[in-house]
Design a protein around this motif. Structure first.
Motif, PDB file in Angstrom:
ATOM      1  N   PHE A 196      19.533  68.978  55.805  1.00  0.00           N
ATOM      2  CA  PHE A 196      18.307  67.911  55.551  1.00  0.00           C
ATOM      3  C   PHE A 196      17.162  68.821  55.330  1.00  0.00           C
ATOM      4  CE2 PHE A 196      20.952  65.357  59.112  1.00  0.00           C
ATOM      5  CZ  PHE A 196      21.677  64.906  57.957  1.00  0.00           C
ATOM      6  N   TYR A 197      16.540  68.376  54.274  1.00  0.00           N
ATOM      7  CA  TYR A 197      15.354  69.066  53.811  1.00  0.00           C
ATOM      8  C   TYR A 197      14.143  68.045  53.482  1.00  0.00           C
ATOM      9  CZ  TYR A 197      18.771  72.666  53.074  1.00  0.00           C
ATOM     10  OH  TYR A 197      19.805  73.691  53.410  1.00  0.00           O
ATOM     11  N   PHE A 198      13.946  67.159  54.495  1.00  0.00           N
ATOM     12  CA  PHE A 198      12.858  66.272  53.888  1.00  0.00           C
ATOM     13  C   PHE A 198      11.816  66.016  55.203  1.00  0.00           C
ATOM     14  CE2 PHE A 198      16.754  64.592  52.448  1.00  0.00           C
ATOM     15  CZ  PHE A 198      16.745  64.795  50.866  1.00  0.00           C
ATOM     16  N   ILE A 199      10.706  65.284  54.920  1.00  0.00           N
ATOM     17  CA  ILE A 199       9.749  65.093  56.020  1.00  0.00           C
ATOM     18  C   ILE A 199      10.204  64.525  56.870  1.00  0.00           C
ATOM     19  CG2 ILE A 199       7.478  64.099  56.479  1.00  0.00           C
ATOM     20  CD1 ILE A 199       6.723  64.799  53.625  1.00  0.00           C
ATOM     21  N   ALA A 200      11.148  63.510  56.778  1.00  0.00           N
ATOM     22  CA  ALA A 200      11.643  62.583  57.776  1.00  0.00           C
ATOM     23  C   ALA A 200      12.635  63.474  58.496  1.00  0.00           C
ATOM     24  CB  ALA A 200      12.454  61.462  56.965  1.00  0.00           C
ATOM     25  N   SER A 201      13.350  64.526  58.208  1.00  0.00           N
ATOM     26  CA  SER A 201      14.300  65.277  58.866  1.00  0.00           C
ATOM     27  C   SER A 201      13.460  66.131  59.813  1.00  0.00           C
ATOM     28  CB  SER A 201      15.167  65.800  58.003  1.00  0.00           C
ATOM     29  OG  SER A 201      14.558  66.948  57.261  1.00  0.00           O
ATOM     30  N   ALA A 202      12.308  66.610  59.349  1.00  0.00           N
ATOM     31  CA  ALA A 202      11.593  67.641  60.169  1.00  0.00           C
ATOM     32  C   ALA A 202      11.131  66.681  61.581  1.00  0.00           C
ATOM     33  CB  ALA A 202      10.340  68.105  59.326  1.00  0.00           C
ATOM     34  N   ASP A 245       8.606  58.041  57.118  1.00  0.00           N
ATOM     35  CA  ASP A 245       8.410  58.141  55.638  1.00  0.00           C
ATOM     36  C   ASP A 245       6.988  58.130  55.369  1.00  0.00           C
ATOM     37  OD1 ASP A 245      11.199  58.304  54.860  1.00  0.00           O
ATOM     38  OD2 ASP A 245      11.422  56.265  55.118  1.00  0.00           O
ATOM     39  N   LYS A 246       6.137  57.943  56.403  1.00  0.00           N
ATOM     40  CA  LYS A 246       5.005  58.328  56.052  1.00  0.00           C
ATOM     41  C   LYS A 246       4.212  59.236  55.580  1.00  0.00           C
ATOM     42  CE  LYS A 246       3.739  54.038  58.182  1.00  0.00           C
ATOM     43  NZ  LYS A 246       3.290  52.986  57.412  1.00  0.00           N
ATOM     44  N   PRO A 247       3.080  59.677  54.804  1.00  0.00           N
ATOM     45  CA  PRO A 247       2.495  60.721  54.211  1.00  0.00           C
ATOM     46  C   PRO A 247       2.419  61.678  55.541  1.00  0.00           C
ATOM     47  CG  PRO A 247       1.329  58.848  53.332  1.00  0.00           C
ATOM     48  CD  PRO A 247       2.287  58.283  54.424  1.00  0.00           C
ATOM     49  N   LEU A 248       2.093  62.781  55.279  1.00  0.00           N
ATOM     50  CA  LEU A 248       2.009  63.910  56.283  1.00  0.00           C
ATOM     51  C   LEU A 248       0.469  63.758  56.836  1.00  0.00           C
ATOM     52  CD1 LEU A 248       3.280  67.120  54.459  1.00  0.00           C
ATOM     53  CD2 LEU A 248       4.241  65.993  56.646  1.00  0.00           C
ATOM     54  N   PHE A 249       0.420  63.788  58.156  1.00  0.00           N
ATOM     55  CA  PHE A 249      -0.814  63.545  58.899  1.00  0.00           C
ATOM     56  C   PHE A 249      -1.476  64.971  59.125  1.00  0.00           C
ATOM     57  CE2 PHE A 249       1.501  59.742  59.711  1.00  0.00           C
ATOM     58  CZ  PHE A 249       0.568  58.803  59.412  1.00  0.00           C
ATOM     59  N   VAL A 250      -2.842  65.484  59.025  1.00  0.00           N
ATOM     60  CA  VAL A 250      -3.544  66.289  59.182  1.00  0.00           C
ATOM     61  C   VAL A 250      -2.926  67.842  59.314  1.00  0.00           C
ATOM     62  CG1 VAL A 250      -5.394  66.966  60.775  1.00  0.00           C
ATOM     63  CG2 VAL A 250      -4.724  64.536  60.768  1.00  0.00           C
ATOM     64  N   ASP A 251      -2.594  68.227  60.286  1.00  0.00           N
ATOM     65  CA  ASP A 251      -2.044  69.582  60.524  1.00  0.00           C
ATOM     66  C   ASP A 251      -0.601  69.575  60.072  1.00  0.00           C
ATOM     67  OD1 ASP A 251      -4.430  70.524  60.944  1.00  0.00           O
ATOM     68  OD2 ASP A 251      -3.994  71.164  62.999  1.00  0.00           O
ATOM     69  N   GLU A 252      -0.022  68.459  59.994  1.00  0.00           N
ATOM     70  CA  GLU A 252       1.219  68.356  59.400  1.00  0.00           C
ATOM     71  C   GLU A 252       1.459  69.083  57.887  1.00  0.00           C
ATOM     72  OE1 GLU A 252       4.272  64.787  60.839  1.00  0.00           O
ATOM     73  OE2 GLU A 252       2.667  64.137  59.844  1.00  0.00           O
TER      74      GLU A 252
END
Length: 299
Positions: free
Chosen positions: A75-81, A28-35
């Motif tokens: 699933f359509y979340f950052i965590a699922s990716a 659940d952290k914010p996206l990092f760099v190229d993410e």
């Protein structure tokens, strides 16, 4: 009782547990760099827009795979990716295990080194193309060892559609196939049989050439920061810099041996001075990315 099998099961359980904790820490952290770029592309697919983002440099094979899995499971979340990237990561460890067991007696040590390699480890949990790319290359290598060159070629081509620079690994696998079969012997019959057996790889090279011609280079987006046919030593210097830290125990262990070697072999000083002059001449850090977020990156 087979203690080796029990040990392997415990070891894999330890890796799995470590990966679960790693995922729970970062999910659940914010996206990092190229993410940011990769997740933006995946979101474009979610919205029904299958155009390629201008900032994306790779063919979006990884992004489509994540989109497809997310769509299948809903699933359509950052965590699922990140979770699906983790699945790719663990599969890559299993493939690496099979290869290491085939190639080395110390395969358990090799697995530990692979699973917790400092440069690779963070990418096991992030929305990055690196691990899926590596997993496909490992599959290709496995099928080369199985002498199933068609399937190996298929995985090589799939790896190209995740990261275009995997064409280098396709060339390496072809060289490995030829060497395993013929050594350094070169004759017309050996070459003809070799070319017939690697026809899927040849198809991959043709696809690569067509792609580069039509695309005008290897990178799809952000072409100015990724020139296709230019030579830079920056990455070489970067690797040499980290070599000291990655192999610090060995460097410390061999320190006095190195000093003794340099004392005995005076000509080494000429090599050292020559390399230093090359470094001074070619160490240029003017790539645009080096000026992005200077407080965040060590360049």
């Amino acid at each position: 009782m087979d203690y080796k099998k029990i040990g392997a099961i415990i070891f894999f359980f330890f890796i799995l547990l470590s990966f679960i904790f790693g995922f729970l820490f970062i999910r659940d952290k914010p996206l990092f760099v190229d993410e940011n770029t990769h997740y933006f592309q995946i979101n474009k697919f979610f919205s029904g827009d299958f155009s390629i983002a201008s900032s994306l440099t790779t063919i979006p094979g990884y992004h489509y795979a994540i989109f497809l899995l997310s769509d299948i499971f809903g699933f359509y979340f950052i965590a699922s990716a990140r979770f699906f990237s983790l699945i790719f990561s663990f599969i890559s460890i299993i493939v690496f295990f099979v290869l290491a067991k085939r190639m080395s007696k110390n395969y358990m040590t090799k697995i530990f080194q692979y699973a917790f390699f400092p440069i690779l480890f963070p990418f096991f949990f992030l929305i990055y193309t690196d691990v899926l790319s590596l997993m496909l290359v490992l599959f290709a290598l496995y099928f080369v060892f199985c002498e199933n060159y068609e399937i190996a070629g298929v995985f090589g081509i799939l790896s190209f559609f995740v990261r275009q620079n995997n064409v280098i690994w396709m060339a390496f696998l072809c060289a490995l196939i030829y060497y395993d079969r013929n050594g350094f012997r070169i004759n017309f019959k050996a070459i003809r049989e070799f070319l017939i057996d690697i026809w899927v790889f040849i198809l991959g090279f043709i696809i690569t050439i067509i792609f580069v011609i039509i695309n005008g280079g290897f990178a799809i987006g952000d072409k100015s920061a990724h020139p296709a046919f230019s030579f830079h030593l920056g990455n070489l210097f970067f690797i040499l810099f980290f070599f000291f830290f990655l192999f610090l125990p060995l460097n410390i262990y061999n320190f006095f041996k190195i000093i003794d070697f340099v004392k005995k072999k005076k000509w080494v000083w000429i090599v050292i001075i020559g390399i230093f002059l090359i470094y001074m001449q070619f160490f240029i850090v003017n790539h645009p990315y080096n000026f992005l977020a200077p407080e965040y990156f060590l360049r």
